[in-house]
Design a protein around this motif. Structure first.
Motif: not given
Length: 96
Positions: A67-89
């Motif tokens: 499941e490593l590929g899916f876990l990496v994709c999920a981690a990148i997705g969570v990172l973008f969900i947190i990082l993009v609004p923070l940088v926009g703010c």
């Protein structure tokens, strides 16, 4: 409906995938899935007739590796969900 020989059936190739009107998107999706999940499912880890509570450390490691590929994709997705609004703010509030 023709049944053929029921006692000794003959098996042919499976059904073909239907043609698509967007072969580029289909190719891209299959390429992504092959990139994320290149390994086959380790079926020998699952004992369907027995108790499922006996997983040792190697089995868990092999499942996580599967499941490593899916876990990496999920981690990148969570990172973008947190990082993009923070940088926009930060750009909105602190116009440097």
């Amino acid at each position: 409906m023709e049944l053929g020989n029921i006692s000794k059936p003959t098996y042919g190739p499976g059904p073909e995938a239907p043609g698509s009107s967007t072969p580029g998107i289909v190719t891209m999706a299959h390429g992504f899935l092959r990139l994320v999940q290149p390994n086959p499912l380790p079926i020998e880890l699952f004992n369907f007739g027995q108790s499922q509570s006996e997983f040792n450390q190697e089995d868990i490691h092999e499942l996580l590796l599967y499941e490593l590929g899916f876990l990496v994709c999920a981690a990148i997705g969570v990172l973008f969900i947190i990082l993009v609004p923070l940088v926009g703010c930060c750009f909105c509030c602190c116009r440097c």
